[in-house]
Design an enzyme around this catalytic site. Structure first.
Site, PDB file in Angstrom:
ATOM      1  CE  LYS A 272      -3.998  -1.775   2.627  1.00  0.00           C
ATOM      2  NZ  LYS A 272      -4.993  -1.644   1.551  1.00  0.00           N
ATOM      3  NE  ARG A 346     -10.513 -10.091  -2.141  1.00  0.00           N
ATOM      4  CZ  ARG A 346     -10.903  -9.201  -3.047  1.00  0.00           C
ATOM      5  NH1 ARG A 346     -11.267  -9.599  -4.253  1.00  0.00           N
ATOM      6  NH2 ARG A 346     -10.946  -7.917  -2.756  1.00  0.00           N
TER       7      ARG A 346
HETATM    8  N1  BES Z   1      -8.253  -3.769   4.162  1.00  0.00           N
HETATM    9  C1  BES Z   1      -8.346  -3.375   2.795  1.00  0.00           C
HETATM   10  C2  BES Z   1      -9.662  -2.661   2.473  1.00  0.00           C
HETATM   11  C3  BES Z   1      -9.838  -1.314   3.097  1.00  0.00           C
HETATM   12  C4  BES Z   1      -9.405  -0.176   2.449  1.00  0.00           C
HETATM   13  C5  BES Z   1     -10.490  -1.182   4.308  1.00  0.00           C
HETATM   14  C6  BES Z   1      -9.585   1.079   3.025  1.00  0.00           C
HETATM   15  C7  BES Z   1     -10.683   0.067   4.876  1.00  0.00           C
HETATM   16  C8  BES Z   1     -10.228   1.184   4.235  1.00  0.00           C
HETATM   17  C9  BES Z   1      -8.273  -4.611   1.905  1.00  0.00           C
HETATM   18  O1  BES Z   1      -7.464  -5.637   2.374  1.00  0.00           O
HETATM   19  C10 BES Z   1      -7.709  -4.169   0.599  1.00  0.00           C
HETATM   20  O2  BES Z   1      -6.578  -3.790   0.572  1.00  0.00           O
HETATM   21  N2  BES Z   1      -8.511  -4.261  -0.450  1.00  0.00           N
HETATM   22  C11 BES Z   1      -8.092  -3.863  -1.763  1.00  0.00           C
HETATM   23  C12 BES Z   1      -8.547  -4.936  -2.723  1.00  0.00           C
HETATM   24  C13 BES Z   1      -7.984  -4.767  -4.088  1.00  0.00           C
HETATM   25  C14 BES Z   1      -6.494  -4.995  -4.089  1.00  0.00           C
HETATM   26  C15 BES Z   1      -8.668  -5.764  -5.014  1.00  0.00           C
HETATM   27  C16 BES Z   1      -8.718  -2.521  -2.077  1.00  0.00           C
HETATM   28  O3  BES Z   1      -9.882  -2.309  -1.704  1.00  0.00           O
HETATM   29  O4  BES Z   1      -8.046  -1.704  -2.655  1.00  0.00           O
HETATM   30 MN    MN Z   2      -5.452  -5.397   1.803  1.00  0.00          MN
END
Ligand code: BES
Ligand code: MN
Ligand code: ZN
Length: 493
Positions: A272, A346
Protein backbone atom coordinates in the site's frame (compact mmCIF):
# COMPACT_ATOMS: atom_id res chain seq x y z
CA UNK A 1 -0.91 8.04 30.50
CA UNK A 2 -3.16 5.55 28.78
CA UNK A 3 -6.78 6.57 28.63
CA UNK A 4 -9.18 3.79 29.35
CA UNK A 5 -12.88 4.35 29.17
CA UNK A 6 -15.52 2.75 31.30
CA UNK A 7 -19.25 3.01 30.79
CA UNK A 8 -20.92 5.35 33.34
CA UNK A 9 -23.14 3.88 36.05
CA UNK A 10 -26.83 4.13 35.10
CA UNK A 11 -29.87 4.04 37.35
CA UNK A 12 -33.57 4.86 37.01
CA UNK A 13 -35.75 7.15 39.16
CA UNK A 14 -39.33 8.44 39.10
CA UNK A 15 -38.23 12.04 39.76
CA UNK A 16 -35.15 14.19 39.31
CA UNK A 17 -32.80 13.54 42.25
CA UNK A 18 -31.78 16.61 44.28
CA UNK A 19 -28.05 15.99 43.93
CA UNK A 20 -27.29 15.64 40.22
CA UNK A 21 -24.85 18.29 38.99
CA UNK A 22 -26.72 18.49 35.68
CA UNK A 23 -30.48 18.25 35.23
CA UNK A 24 -31.36 17.82 31.57
CA UNK A 25 -34.90 18.19 30.26
CA UNK A 26 -35.96 17.01 26.83
CA UNK A 27 -37.95 19.70 25.00
CA UNK A 28 -39.80 19.13 21.73
CA UNK A 29 -40.38 22.04 19.33
CA UNK A 30 -44.13 21.67 19.93
CA UNK A 31 -43.60 22.08 23.67
CA UNK A 32 -41.35 25.12 23.22
CA UNK A 33 -43.80 26.73 20.77
CA UNK A 34 -46.94 25.90 22.81
CA UNK A 35 -48.39 27.52 25.93
CA UNK A 36 -47.90 24.79 28.49
CA UNK A 37 -45.31 25.45 31.17
CA UNK A 38 -41.71 24.34 30.65
CA UNK A 39 -39.92 22.40 33.41
CA UNK A 40 -39.22 24.59 36.42
CA UNK A 41 -36.12 26.73 36.06
CA UNK A 42 -36.42 26.91 32.28
CA UNK A 43 -37.90 30.14 30.97
CA UNK A 44 -39.34 30.18 27.46
CA UNK A 45 -38.36 33.81 26.69
CA UNK A 46 -34.81 33.28 28.05
CA UNK A 47 -34.37 30.14 25.97
CA UNK A 48 -35.59 31.86 22.81
CA UNK A 49 -33.28 34.81 23.47
CA UNK A 50 -30.36 32.39 23.74
CA UNK A 51 -31.25 31.01 20.31
CA UNK A 52 -32.69 27.74 21.59
CA UNK A 53 -35.23 26.41 19.06
CA UNK A 54 -35.47 22.84 20.40
CA UNK A 55 -34.14 21.41 17.15
CA UNK A 56 -32.92 17.85 17.59
CA UNK A 57 -29.54 17.69 19.30
CA UNK A 58 -29.47 21.35 20.39
CA UNK A 59 -28.27 21.76 23.97
CA UNK A 60 -28.64 24.98 25.98
CA UNK A 61 -27.12 25.00 29.45
CA UNK A 62 -28.17 27.53 32.10
CA UNK A 63 -26.81 27.73 35.65
CA UNK A 64 -29.59 27.76 38.24
CA UNK A 65 -29.02 27.66 42.02
CA UNK A 66 -25.57 26.14 41.90
CA UNK A 67 -26.37 23.45 39.42
CA UNK A 68 -26.69 23.25 35.68
CA UNK A 69 -30.01 22.99 33.90
CA UNK A 70 -29.86 21.76 30.32
CA UNK A 71 -32.60 22.25 27.78
CA UNK A 72 -32.21 19.43 25.28
CA UNK A 73 -33.80 19.88 21.86
CA UNK A 74 -35.73 16.85 20.64
CA UNK A 75 -37.04 18.39 17.41
CA UNK A 76 -40.43 17.74 15.81
CA UNK A 77 -42.88 15.13 17.03
CA UNK A 78 -43.01 13.49 13.59
CA UNK A 79 -39.28 12.94 13.41
CA UNK A 80 -38.83 11.47 16.90
CA UNK A 81 -37.07 8.17 16.35
CA UNK A 82 -34.57 5.97 18.15
CA UNK A 83 -31.88 7.31 15.85
CA UNK A 84 -32.57 10.97 16.59
CA UNK A 85 -32.90 10.17 20.30
CA UNK A 86 -29.52 8.42 20.31
CA UNK A 87 -27.93 11.39 18.50
CA UNK A 88 -29.50 13.87 20.90
CA UNK A 89 -28.34 11.89 23.92
CA UNK A 90 -24.83 11.86 22.42
CA UNK A 91 -24.88 15.65 22.03
CA UNK A 92 -25.99 16.00 25.66
CA UNK A 93 -23.22 13.88 27.15
CA UNK A 94 -20.59 15.61 25.02
CA UNK A 95 -21.85 18.94 26.39
CA UNK A 96 -21.68 17.90 30.04
CA UNK A 97 -18.82 15.40 30.07
CA UNK A 98 -16.89 17.60 32.51
CA UNK A 99 -19.60 17.26 35.20
CA UNK A 100 -19.78 14.34 37.58
CA UNK A 101 -23.46 13.44 37.50
CA UNK A 102 -26.39 13.85 35.15
CA UNK A 103 -30.11 13.22 35.44
CA UNK A 104 -32.30 13.33 32.35
CA UNK A 105 -35.87 12.58 31.29
CA UNK A 106 -35.15 12.24 27.54
CA UNK A 107 -36.65 8.77 27.07
CA UNK A 108 -39.81 9.49 29.05
CA UNK A 109 -40.45 12.84 27.33
CA UNK A 110 -40.08 11.18 23.94
CA UNK A 111 -42.37 8.31 24.97
CA UNK A 112 -44.97 10.80 26.27
CA UNK A 113 -44.83 12.64 22.93
CA UNK A 114 -45.65 9.31 21.22
CA UNK A 115 -42.18 8.65 19.88
CA UNK A 116 -40.46 5.30 20.52
CA UNK A 117 -41.83 3.50 23.59
CA UNK A 118 -39.90 4.27 26.75
CA UNK A 119 -38.33 0.79 27.00
CA UNK A 120 -36.95 1.16 23.46
CA UNK A 121 -36.01 4.76 24.01
CA UNK A 122 -33.92 4.09 27.11
CA UNK A 123 -31.64 1.84 25.07
CA UNK A 124 -31.07 4.64 22.54
CA UNK A 125 -30.44 7.11 25.39
CA UNK A 126 -28.00 4.82 27.21
CA UNK A 127 -26.13 4.08 23.97
CA UNK A 128 -25.98 7.72 22.90
CA UNK A 129 -24.95 9.06 26.31
CA UNK A 130 -22.24 6.52 26.99
CA UNK A 131 -20.80 5.79 23.54
CA UNK A 132 -20.22 9.49 22.83
CA UNK A 133 -17.99 9.68 25.93
CA UNK A 134 -15.67 6.96 24.68
CA UNK A 135 -11.97 7.82 24.70
CA UNK A 136 -8.79 6.02 23.72
CA UNK A 137 -5.25 7.28 23.73
CA UNK A 138 -1.66 7.10 24.87
CA UNK A 139 -1.15 10.80 25.64
CA UNK A 140 1.70 11.24 28.12
CA UNK A 141 0.52 14.48 29.70
CA UNK A 142 -2.68 15.69 31.29
CA UNK A 143 -4.91 16.90 28.45
CA UNK A 144 -8.54 17.39 27.60
CA UNK A 145 -8.67 13.65 27.15
CA UNK A 146 -8.35 13.29 30.93
CA UNK A 147 -10.92 15.86 32.01
CA UNK A 148 -13.96 13.59 31.72
CA UNK A 149 -15.86 13.27 34.96
CA UNK A 150 -19.30 11.99 34.04
CA UNK A 151 -19.66 8.67 35.81
CA UNK A 152 -23.22 8.66 37.20
CA UNK A 153 -26.35 9.02 35.10
CA UNK A 154 -29.95 8.83 36.32
CA UNK A 155 -32.71 8.17 33.78
CA UNK A 156 -35.83 9.89 35.02
CA UNK A 157 -39.15 8.31 34.11
CA UNK A 158 -40.31 4.75 34.39
CA UNK A 159 -38.63 2.53 36.98
CA UNK A 160 -40.48 -0.60 35.93
CA UNK A 161 -38.71 -3.95 35.79
CA UNK A 162 -38.91 -3.79 31.99
CA UNK A 163 -37.24 -0.40 31.90
CA UNK A 164 -34.52 -1.46 34.28
CA UNK A 165 -33.90 -4.60 32.24
CA UNK A 166 -33.65 -2.47 29.08
CA UNK A 167 -31.10 -0.19 30.75
CA UNK A 168 -29.05 -3.16 31.91
CA UNK A 169 -29.14 -4.70 28.46
CA UNK A 170 -28.10 -1.42 26.82
CA UNK A 171 -25.21 -1.05 29.26
CA UNK A 172 -24.05 -4.57 28.39
CA UNK A 173 -24.28 -3.78 24.67
CA UNK A 174 -22.39 -0.53 25.21
CA UNK A 175 -19.60 -2.44 26.97
CA UNK A 176 -19.41 -4.76 23.95
CA UNK A 177 -19.11 -1.77 21.58
CA UNK A 178 -16.42 -0.30 23.84
CA UNK A 179 -14.46 -3.55 23.74
CA UNK A 180 -14.64 -3.59 19.92
CA UNK A 181 -13.48 0.04 19.75
CA UNK A 182 -10.57 -0.63 22.13
CA UNK A 183 -9.44 -3.59 20.02
CA UNK A 184 -9.61 -1.59 16.77
CA UNK A 185 -7.80 1.40 18.28
CA UNK A 186 -4.92 -0.67 19.64
CA UNK A 187 -2.00 -0.21 17.21
CA UNK A 188 -1.00 -3.08 14.93
CA UNK A 189 2.43 -3.32 16.52
CA UNK A 190 0.96 -3.98 19.95
CA UNK A 191 -2.17 -5.96 19.10
CA UNK A 192 -0.40 -8.78 17.27
CA UNK A 193 -2.34 -11.98 16.50
CA UNK A 194 -1.09 -13.78 19.66
CA UNK A 195 -1.99 -10.76 21.82
CA UNK A 196 -5.36 -10.44 20.13
CA UNK A 197 -6.10 -14.11 20.76
CA UNK A 198 -5.04 -13.77 24.41
CA UNK A 199 -7.35 -10.82 24.92
CA UNK A 200 -10.22 -12.79 23.45
CA UNK A 201 -9.31 -15.68 25.76
CA UNK A 202 -9.56 -13.39 28.82
CA UNK A 203 -12.90 -12.02 27.67
CA UNK A 204 -14.22 -15.55 27.07
CA UNK A 205 -13.13 -16.67 30.53
CA UNK A 206 -14.82 -13.63 32.14
CA UNK A 207 -18.05 -14.13 30.24
CA UNK A 208 -18.25 -17.91 30.36
CA UNK A 209 -17.89 -18.52 26.62
CA UNK A 210 -16.15 -21.59 25.24
CA UNK A 211 -12.76 -20.63 23.78
CA UNK A 212 -10.45 -22.50 21.42
CA UNK A 213 -7.29 -21.20 19.78
CA UNK A 214 -5.17 -22.75 17.04
CA UNK A 215 -1.49 -21.82 16.72
CA UNK A 216 0.50 -21.93 13.50
CA UNK A 217 1.13 -25.69 13.65
CA UNK A 218 -2.56 -26.41 14.25
CA UNK A 219 -3.54 -24.04 11.43
CA UNK A 220 -1.13 -25.94 9.16
CA UNK A 221 -2.62 -29.29 10.21
CA UNK A 222 -6.06 -27.86 9.42
CA UNK A 223 -4.78 -26.94 5.94
CA UNK A 224 -5.84 -23.30 6.10
CA UNK A 225 -3.79 -22.27 3.08
CA UNK A 226 -5.32 -18.79 2.86
CA UNK A 227 -4.43 -17.78 6.40
CA UNK A 228 -0.94 -19.28 6.07
CA UNK A 229 -0.39 -17.61 2.69
CA UNK A 230 -1.24 -14.17 4.04
CA UNK A 231 0.87 -14.76 7.14
CA UNK A 232 3.92 -15.84 5.18
CA UNK A 233 5.50 -12.37 5.00
CA UNK A 234 5.21 -11.80 8.75
CA UNK A 235 7.41 -12.54 11.73
CA UNK A 236 4.26 -12.69 13.88
CA UNK A 237 2.55 -16.10 13.91
CA UNK A 238 -1.13 -16.37 12.92
CA UNK A 239 -3.97 -17.48 15.20
CA UNK A 240 -7.39 -18.98 14.57
CA UNK A 241 -9.83 -18.46 17.43
CA UNK A 242 -13.24 -20.07 17.94
CA UNK A 243 -15.79 -18.95 20.52
CA UNK A 244 -19.07 -20.61 21.38
CA UNK A 245 -22.10 -19.27 23.21
CA UNK A 246 -24.50 -22.01 24.25
CA UNK A 247 -27.97 -21.02 25.48
CA UNK A 248 -29.62 -22.66 28.46
CA UNK A 249 -32.17 -25.27 27.45
CA UNK A 250 -32.67 -26.46 23.89
CA UNK A 251 -31.12 -24.09 21.37
CA UNK A 252 -33.21 -22.65 18.58
CA UNK A 253 -30.83 -22.92 15.67
CA UNK A 254 -27.17 -22.08 15.25
CA UNK A 255 -25.74 -18.83 13.98
CA UNK A 256 -22.07 -18.58 12.89
CA UNK A 257 -20.17 -15.28 12.99
CA UNK A 258 -16.95 -14.80 11.05
CA UNK A 259 -14.75 -11.71 11.40
CA UNK A 260 -11.74 -10.56 9.40
CA UNK A 261 -8.87 -10.26 11.88
CA UNK A 262 -6.09 -8.50 9.93
CA UNK A 263 -4.16 -6.92 12.79
CA UNK A 264 -2.28 -4.75 10.29
CA UNK A 265 -2.59 -4.61 6.50
CA UNK A 266 0.54 -3.27 4.79
CA UNK A 267 -0.68 -4.85 1.56
CA UNK A 268 2.05 -7.50 1.36
CA UNK A 269 4.32 -7.35 -1.70
CA UNK A 270 1.55 -5.44 -3.51
CA UNK A 271 2.38 -2.80 -0.92
CA UNK A 272 0.00 0.00 0.00
CA UNK A 273 1.01 3.67 -0.15
CA UNK A 274 2.04 5.41 3.06
CA UNK A 275 -1.30 7.16 3.14
CA UNK A 276 -3.11 3.93 2.32
CA UNK A 277 -1.76 2.03 5.30
CA UNK A 278 -2.01 4.79 7.90
CA UNK A 279 -5.24 3.48 9.39
CA UNK A 280 -4.70 -0.19 8.64
CA UNK A 281 -4.60 -1.20 12.30
CA UNK A 282 -8.37 -1.11 11.80
CA UNK A 283 -8.34 -4.09 9.43
CA UNK A 284 -9.45 -6.38 12.25
CA UNK A 285 -12.66 -4.37 12.70
CA UNK A 286 -14.76 -7.35 11.60
CA UNK A 287 -13.19 -9.66 14.18
CA UNK A 288 -13.46 -6.92 16.82
CA UNK A 289 -17.19 -6.53 16.17
CA UNK A 290 -17.70 -10.28 16.48
CA UNK A 291 -15.69 -10.37 19.74
CA UNK A 292 -17.65 -7.40 21.10
CA UNK A 293 -20.97 -9.02 20.21
CA UNK A 294 -19.97 -12.40 21.68
CA UNK A 295 -19.02 -10.66 24.93
CA UNK A 296 -22.60 -9.35 25.24
CA UNK A 297 -24.44 -12.62 24.53
CA UNK A 298 -24.29 -14.10 28.05
CA UNK A 299 -26.00 -10.93 29.37
CA UNK A 300 -28.77 -10.84 26.78
CA UNK A 301 -29.16 -14.64 26.60
CA UNK A 302 -30.38 -15.31 23.06
CA UNK A 303 -31.96 -18.73 22.49
CA UNK A 304 -29.77 -19.76 19.55
CA UNK A 305 -26.29 -21.21 19.71
CA UNK A 306 -23.69 -18.76 18.36
CA UNK A 307 -20.26 -19.81 17.12
CA UNK A 308 -17.56 -17.29 16.20
CA UNK A 309 -14.59 -17.91 13.88
CA UNK A 310 -11.73 -15.44 13.93
CA UNK A 311 -8.73 -15.77 11.59
CA UNK A 312 -5.91 -13.49 12.78
CA UNK A 313 -2.74 -12.39 11.01
CA UNK A 314 -1.05 -9.29 9.68
CA UNK A 315 -0.19 -8.76 6.00
CA UNK A 316 3.51 -7.93 5.76
CA UNK A 317 6.37 -8.07 3.25
CA UNK A 318 8.97 -10.44 4.71
CA UNK A 319 11.53 -12.14 2.47
CA UNK A 320 9.33 -15.17 1.95
CA UNK A 321 6.03 -13.35 1.58
CA UNK A 322 3.42 -14.73 -0.80
CA UNK A 323 4.30 -13.57 -4.30
CA UNK A 324 1.81 -12.36 -6.88
CA UNK A 325 1.12 -15.44 -9.02
CA UNK A 326 1.29 -17.90 -6.11
CA UNK A 327 -1.58 -20.36 -5.79
CA UNK A 328 -3.05 -21.11 -2.36
CA UNK A 329 -5.20 -24.10 -1.44
CA UNK A 330 -7.99 -23.16 0.96
CA UNK A 331 -9.34 -25.43 3.72
CA UNK A 332 -12.22 -26.70 1.55
CA UNK A 333 -9.82 -27.76 -1.22
CA UNK A 334 -10.50 -24.91 -3.66
CA UNK A 335 -7.50 -23.05 -5.10
CA UNK A 336 -6.94 -19.30 -5.46
CA UNK A 337 -4.36 -17.55 -7.61
CA UNK A 338 -3.07 -14.54 -5.67
CA UNK A 339 -2.54 -11.75 -8.18
CA UNK A 340 -2.67 -8.93 -5.65
CA UNK A 341 -1.41 -9.66 -2.14
CA UNK A 342 -3.41 -6.66 -0.88
CA UNK A 343 -6.66 -8.54 -1.55
CA UNK A 344 -5.83 -10.67 1.51
CA UNK A 345 -9.01 -10.46 3.59
CA UNK A 346 -10.91 -12.80 1.27
CA UNK A 347 -8.08 -15.35 1.56
CA UNK A 348 -8.30 -15.68 5.33
CA UNK A 349 -12.10 -15.45 5.26
CA UNK A 350 -12.20 -18.28 2.70
CA UNK A 351 -10.61 -20.57 5.30
CA UNK A 352 -12.81 -19.29 8.11
CA UNK A 353 -16.04 -19.64 6.09
CA UNK A 354 -15.02 -23.18 5.14
CA UNK A 355 -14.44 -24.11 8.78
CA UNK A 356 -17.70 -22.41 9.80
CA UNK A 357 -19.60 -24.35 7.10
CA UNK A 358 -18.30 -27.69 8.36
CA UNK A 359 -20.28 -27.28 11.60
CA UNK A 360 -23.46 -26.88 9.49
CA UNK A 361 -24.91 -23.76 11.11
CA UNK A 362 -28.33 -22.50 9.95
CA UNK A 363 -26.80 -19.20 8.90
CA UNK A 364 -23.41 -17.47 8.68
CA UNK A 365 -22.64 -13.76 8.88
CA UNK A 366 -19.21 -12.47 8.06
CA UNK A 367 -17.98 -8.96 8.82
CA UNK A 368 -14.92 -7.62 7.07
CA UNK A 369 -13.15 -4.36 6.29
CA UNK A 370 -12.84 -5.86 2.86
CA UNK A 371 -12.78 -3.36 0.00
CA UNK A 372 -12.14 0.28 -0.74
CA UNK A 373 -14.60 -0.27 -3.58
CA UNK A 374 -17.44 -0.66 -1.08
CA UNK A 375 -16.56 2.78 0.33
CA UNK A 376 -16.60 4.19 -3.19
CA UNK A 377 -20.09 2.72 -3.66
CA UNK A 378 -21.71 3.53 -0.32
CA UNK A 379 -19.57 6.21 1.29
CA UNK A 380 -17.99 6.14 4.73
CA UNK A 381 -20.93 5.21 6.99
CA UNK A 382 -22.93 2.48 5.27
CA UNK A 383 -21.93 -1.18 5.10
CA UNK A 384 -22.42 -3.28 1.97
CA UNK A 385 -24.70 -6.29 2.50
CA UNK A 386 -24.42 -9.27 0.17
CA UNK A 387 -25.24 -12.96 0.49
CA UNK A 388 -27.64 -15.81 -0.10
CA UNK A 389 -31.06 -16.57 1.42
CA UNK A 390 -33.49 -13.68 1.17
CA UNK A 391 -35.31 -14.35 4.43
CA UNK A 392 -32.07 -14.25 6.38
CA UNK A 393 -30.80 -11.13 4.60
CA UNK A 394 -34.08 -9.47 5.55
CA UNK A 395 -33.46 -10.41 9.19
CA UNK A 396 -30.08 -8.68 8.91
CA UNK A 397 -31.74 -5.61 7.40
CA UNK A 398 -34.33 -5.58 10.19
CA UNK A 399 -31.57 -5.68 12.84
CA UNK A 400 -29.81 -2.88 11.00
CA UNK A 401 -32.84 -0.62 11.04
CA UNK A 402 -33.53 -1.32 14.74
CA UNK A 403 -29.95 -0.55 15.78
CA UNK A 404 -29.22 2.32 13.39
CA UNK A 405 -26.11 0.61 11.99
CA UNK A 406 -26.83 1.20 8.32
CA UNK A 407 -26.43 -1.43 5.60
CA UNK A 408 -27.35 -1.47 1.92
CA UNK A 409 -27.88 -4.46 -0.34
CA UNK A 410 -25.52 -5.10 -3.24
CA UNK A 411 -26.19 -7.93 -5.72
CA UNK A 412 -24.07 -11.04 -6.30
CA UNK A 413 -24.86 -11.70 -9.97
CA UNK A 414 -23.87 -15.15 -11.32
CA UNK A 415 -22.65 -13.69 -14.59
CA UNK A 416 -20.02 -11.62 -12.75
CA UNK A 417 -18.33 -14.86 -11.63
CA UNK A 418 -16.27 -14.79 -14.86
CA UNK A 419 -14.46 -11.72 -13.51
CA UNK A 420 -12.60 -13.90 -10.99
CA UNK A 421 -11.79 -16.76 -13.37
CA UNK A 422 -8.13 -17.80 -13.34
CA UNK A 423 -6.22 -19.74 -16.00
CA UNK A 424 -4.25 -21.66 -13.37
CA UNK A 425 -6.56 -22.04 -10.33
CA UNK A 426 -10.25 -22.29 -9.41
CA UNK A 427 -10.35 -18.50 -9.13
CA UNK A 428 -8.12 -15.46 -8.76
CA UNK A 429 -8.26 -13.08 -5.81
CA UNK A 430 -9.05 -9.90 -7.75
CA UNK A 431 -11.69 -8.95 -10.30
CA UNK A 432 -11.60 -6.24 -12.96
CA UNK A 433 -11.52 -2.47 -12.54
CA UNK A 434 -15.16 -2.20 -11.47
CA UNK A 435 -17.49 -3.80 -8.94
CA UNK A 436 -14.73 -4.61 -6.45
CA UNK A 437 -17.08 -5.08 -3.48
CA UNK A 438 -19.14 -7.54 -5.50
CA UNK A 439 -16.26 -9.60 -6.90
CA UNK A 440 -14.92 -9.92 -3.33
CA UNK A 441 -18.38 -11.08 -2.22
CA UNK A 442 -18.58 -13.59 -5.08
CA UNK A 443 -15.25 -15.08 -4.05
CA UNK A 444 -16.40 -15.47 -0.43
CA UNK A 445 -19.57 -17.22 -1.62
CA UNK A 446 -17.40 -20.04 -2.99
CA UNK A 447 -16.52 -21.02 0.57
CA UNK A 448 -19.97 -21.05 2.18
CA UNK A 449 -21.46 -24.54 1.78
CA UNK A 450 -24.67 -24.81 -0.30
CA UNK A 451 -27.86 -24.62 1.72
CA UNK A 452 -26.50 -22.39 4.48
CA UNK A 453 -27.96 -18.89 4.62
CA UNK A 454 -25.17 -16.36 4.39
CA UNK A 455 -24.78 -12.61 4.88
CA UNK A 456 -21.57 -10.77 4.06
CA UNK A 457 -21.12 -7.29 5.53
CA UNK A 458 -18.35 -5.21 3.98
CA UNK A 459 -17.66 -2.70 6.78
CA UNK A 460 -14.56 -1.04 5.26
CA UNK A 461 -16.31 2.35 5.57
CA UNK A 462 -18.17 2.34 8.88
CA UNK A 463 -15.58 0.44 10.99
CA UNK A 464 -13.37 3.50 11.41
CA UNK A 465 -13.85 7.26 11.30
CA UNK A 466 -11.76 10.43 11.30
CA UNK A 467 -14.29 12.59 13.12
CA UNK A 468 -16.67 12.62 16.08
CA UNK A 469 -20.28 12.32 14.97
CA UNK A 470 -23.31 11.55 17.18
CA UNK A 471 -22.41 8.53 19.35
CA UNK A 472 -19.42 7.70 17.17
CA UNK A 473 -15.96 8.83 18.26
CA UNK A 474 -12.89 9.27 16.05
CA UNK A 475 -11.13 5.92 15.57
CA UNK A 476 -12.69 2.48 15.76
CA UNK A 477 -16.49 2.71 15.85
CA UNK A 478 -17.48 -0.77 17.00
CA UNK A 479 -19.80 -0.94 14.00
CA UNK A 480 -21.65 -4.25 13.86
CA UNK A 481 -21.71 -5.11 17.57
CA UNK A 482 -25.26 -3.84 18.11
CA UNK A 483 -26.49 -5.32 14.84
CA UNK A 484 -25.04 -8.76 15.66
CA UNK A 485 -26.46 -8.78 19.19
CA UNK A 486 -29.88 -7.81 17.83
CA UNK A 487 -29.62 -10.47 15.12
CA UNK A 488 -28.70 -13.18 17.63
CA UNK A 489 -31.56 -12.27 19.97
CA UNK A 490 -34.11 -12.18 17.14
CA UNK A 491 -32.68 -15.07 15.12
CA UNK A 492 -35.43 -17.38 13.93
CA UNK A 493 -34.87 -20.48 11.82
N1 BES B 1 -8.25 -3.77 4.16
C1 BES B 1 -8.35 -3.38 2.79
C2 BES B 1 -9.66 -2.66 2.47
C3 BES B 1 -9.84 -1.31 3.10
C4 BES B 1 -9.40 -0.18 2.45
C5 BES B 1 -10.49 -1.18 4.31
C6 BES B 1 -9.58 1.08 3.03
C7 BES B 1 -10.68 0.07 4.88
C8 BES B 1 -10.23 1.18 4.23
C9 BES B 1 -8.27 -4.61 1.91
O1 BES B 1 -7.46 -5.64 2.37
C10 BES B 1 -7.71 -4.17 0.60
O2 BES B 1 -6.58 -3.79 0.57
N2 BES B 1 -8.51 -4.26 -0.45
C11 BES B 1 -8.09 -3.86 -1.76
C12 BES B 1 -8.55 -4.94 -2.72
C13 BES B 1 -7.98 -4.77 -4.09
C14 BES B 1 -6.49 -4.99 -4.09
C15 BES B 1 -8.67 -5.76 -5.01
C16 BES B 1 -8.72 -2.52 -2.08
O3 BES B 1 -9.88 -2.31 -1.70
O4 BES B 1 -8.05 -1.70 -2.65
MN1 MN C 1 -5.45 -5.40 1.80
ZN1 ZN D 1 -7.21 -5.75 4.39
Amino acid sequence: MTTTFSVPKFSTARRFPARSEVVAHGITTAWLDGDSALPSGLDRADLLRLGFTAKAGQIQIVPVDGRLLAAVGLGDLESLSNDSLRQTAAALSRAVRGQRSLATDLASVVAAAAGPAEVEGVAAVVEGLSLALYRFGYQSTESSVHSDKLTRIVLVGSTSANTRAAVERAVAVTRGVTLARDLVNEPGGSLTPPKFANRVRRMARDRGLTFKVMDEAAIRRARMGGLLGVNRGSTQPPRFVELTYTPEGRSKGTLALVGKGLTFDAGGLSIKSGQGMMDMKMDMGGAAAVVGAMSVLPSVAPQCKVRAYLPMTDNMLGGDATRPGDVLTIRNGKTIEVLNTDAEGRLILADALSVASEAKPDAVVDLATLTGACMVALGPSIAGLMGRGDGFLQQVEASSSRTGERVWRLPLPDDYRCMIESPVADMKNIGGSYGGAITAGLLLGEFVAEGIDWAHLDIAGPAFTDSDEAEVVRGGTGFGVRLLVDLATSFAV
